[in-house]
Design an enzyme around this catalytic site. Sequence first.
Site, PDB file in Angstrom:
ATOM      1  N   ASP A 126      67.402  46.211  13.229  1.00 20.22           N
ATOM      2  CA  ASP A 126      67.171  44.640  13.266  1.00 20.22           C
ATOM      3  C   ASP A 126      66.188  43.221  14.137  1.00 20.22           C
ATOM      4  O   ASP A 126      66.432  43.592  15.212  1.00 20.22           O
ATOM      5  CB  ASP A 126      68.894  44.374  13.353  1.00 20.22           C
ATOM      6  CG  ASP A 126      69.003  42.675  11.937  1.00 20.22           C
ATOM      7  OD1 ASP A 126      68.041  42.649  12.294  1.00 20.22           O
ATOM      8  OD2 ASP A 126      70.121  42.946  11.707  1.00 20.22           O
ATOM      9  N   THR A 159      69.114  39.676   7.414  1.00 14.56           N
ATOM     10  CA  THR A 159      69.890  41.354   7.317  1.00 14.56           C
ATOM     11  C   THR A 159      70.078  41.706   6.339  1.00 14.56           C
ATOM     12  O   THR A 159      70.132  43.162   5.657  1.00 14.56           O
ATOM     13  CB  THR A 159      71.119  40.696   8.439  1.00 14.56           C
ATOM     14  OG1 THR A 159      70.251  40.402   9.338  1.00 14.56           O
ATOM     15  CG2 THR A 159      71.508  42.450   8.184  1.00 14.56           C
ATOM     16  N   HIS A 182      68.563  35.962  18.046  1.00 15.24           N
ATOM     17  CA  HIS A 182      69.306  34.608  17.431  1.00 15.24           C
ATOM     18  C   HIS A 182      69.530  33.780  18.662  1.00 15.24           C
ATOM     19  O   HIS A 182      68.636  32.220  18.569  1.00 15.24           O
ATOM     20  CB  HIS A 182      69.308  34.604  16.956  1.00 15.24           C
ATOM     21  CG  HIS A 182      69.324  35.844  15.313  1.00 15.24           C
ATOM     22  ND1 HIS A 182      69.609  34.170  14.178  1.00 15.24           N
ATOM     23  CD2 HIS A 182      69.885  36.415  14.110  1.00 15.24           C
ATOM     24  CE1 HIS A 182      68.957  34.917  13.103  1.00 15.24           C
ATOM     25  NE2 HIS A 182      69.411  36.204  13.067  1.00 15.24           N
ATOM     26  N   ASP A 237      64.685  45.623   8.850  1.00 11.91           N
ATOM     27  CA  ASP A 237      65.404  45.091   7.504  1.00 11.91           C
ATOM     28  C   ASP A 237      64.488  43.685   7.660  1.00 11.91           C
ATOM     29  O   ASP A 237      64.545  42.899   6.333  1.00 11.91           O
ATOM     30  CB  ASP A 237      66.920  44.144   7.921  1.00 11.91           C
ATOM     31  CG  ASP A 237      66.899  44.027   9.603  1.00 11.91           C
ATOM     32  OD1 ASP A 237      66.618  44.011   9.958  1.00 11.91           O
ATOM     33  OD2 ASP A 237      68.026  43.257   9.461  1.00 11.91           O
ATOM     34  N   HIS A 260      65.450  33.539  11.128  1.00 12.95           N
ATOM     35  CA  HIS A 260      64.146  33.432  10.566  1.00 12.95           C
ATOM     36  C   HIS A 260      64.067  34.133   9.118  1.00 12.95           C
ATOM     37  O   HIS A 260      63.539  34.773   8.615  1.00 12.95           O
ATOM     38  CB  HIS A 260      64.169  35.561  11.532  1.00 12.95           C
ATOM     39  CG  HIS A 260      65.188  35.949  11.419  1.00 12.95           C
ATOM     40  ND1 HIS A 260      65.621  36.617   9.891  1.00 12.95           N
ATOM     41  CD2 HIS A 260      66.317  36.401  11.299  1.00 12.95           C
ATOM     42  CE1 HIS A 260      66.835  37.188   9.566  1.00 12.95           C
ATOM     43  NE2 HIS A 260      67.067  36.896  10.751  1.00 12.95           N
TER      44      HIS A 260
END
Length: 561
Positions: free
Chosen positions: A37, A76, A303, A344, A495
């Site tokens: 991820d 995601t 994040h 992803d 993002h």
Amino acid sequence: MKRRVMTWMMAGLALLSITGAAHADAKPKLVILISIDQFSADLFNAYRGQYRAGLKELSSGIVYPSAYHEHGVTETCAGHAVIATGNHPNRTGIIANEWFDGTLGKDRYCTDDAVHVAATAKRVLGVGPGLLEVSTIGDWLKSASPASRVFSVAGKDRSAIMMGGHKPDGAFWFDGKQGFDTWGVTVDDARTRLTPLAPFNAKLASRIAQHAPIWTYFDKTCKTREAQIPLAGGKTFNSHLPPDLPPPLPGQAATTNPILPPWFYDTVTLEAAVSLIASEKLGHGQATDILAIGLSGTDMVGHVYGSQGPEMCDQIARLDDELGRFLKHIKALGVPVLIAVTADHGGSDIPERLNMRGYPRAERIEPLALLAQLNAGVRAGVGIDWDPLRSALFDPTRLTIVDRDGKVLGDAALRHRIADETAARARTLPGVAGAWTADVLQAHPVDPRLLPDQLSLGDRMALSFYPARTADVSLLFDPMVTAAPLFPGRLLMGHSGASDLNRRVPMLFWWPGVASQERAVPVAVTDLAPTLAAYIGVQPDGTIDGRCLNIGETEDICARK
């Protein structure tokens, strides 16, 4: 005598070459699909010279350093649906992590399908794959080969559920507290599906309760990246390990309890994967099995701390090490295996650190202030006396038009006027790269002949459009602009955007003995599922957007039937 020995040696080498090539092109007994991820192509390449274990070996196979998510809303849930289906969000229906549901009158999370339920979690709208509108590679395999088994395991429910598809034998996710959960038709069904990981869960819960892990440096060289970064409002982000405990949210008491570090999610996910391989004997049956693994730690780091600090440096070093241990276990199985690795979505660093490094266009936009500014302008421009724009909390990129009561505006003509006014005003704001109404995106054609790096911003956003789920107005920000609030220790970076920083990721294929190849031509992440399908000899169910990439060594695997 020497000539005879040389002849034997040459014959042996030829036989070894033929045998190795045949093994490489043979259908594997176990396909492992790994999604890391927020593992952008930039992050993959930045640390590539420092890989020592798993990522080094996985990077020694067939490497596509520039694989693109072609859609615009890079989140995601949407990205994992693309990975598993070979389709863009405009087919999968999974346009984001959540969207505004006009029927419910509230935001709807991408796995809240109102059909299935979890084994342990209590969710009002349930949890399962029902909102995914197309099938996955696991579904294709189960339809063609009922004896095959399909499992997924991840640090997030949306990762496990989207990659597991509609017909998995099990889709498991770490609840962040004590163990893995799963979904089923009923609670009893879900609890039965959880059986393969029940022993693992018991040990994990005890392990966390007795000794919660503390995040100290695994790679001490990462300490050189420590910094004090000034933030707006007199705040400071102290970038170091162990990280500072996050401040309490409004109305909450301060906590002294350690928070599970992001890398721990990857550790237990890979351990659970090993446990599943052992208990279910994956790869040892007559048919091919699939195991999808979603590693969430890198996204959590991105994040909360950004991508260029000691936190990400240490996370990548730990990830490399954990994958190295995982690969040793896979090799010891002694079965034909194919591993595919991708991400992803990508991501960038926090704008404050980018500014310190000389990037003048990096900036932070306060999302609630932006929403208030747009609402005030639209009220004046259209001549109404209520705020018509609604967004998900802290996400001003998707705007829904509501009436005075907060419900979806039913006056179609007025709704169109407000949407046009909103998009026009948004385009004039600093940091905004583009704004589109739903009508414009629905009518926007995308030329399928374009390479992934040739798509316009409008093309990318059109590939994220799905009727009844896409908001009335969609915004994009400039590549180094983030619309995220300042919550040091909890959230600093988003993002969800169509820039190459967010959509360009690596795509790797590896098996024992693979001949290393670097393939620099840009490809699409939608190509992954049809490539794996061809490799294991199954056909996609219906039309898909991706195409097969030939990764065979002695034959064109894309020609397999």
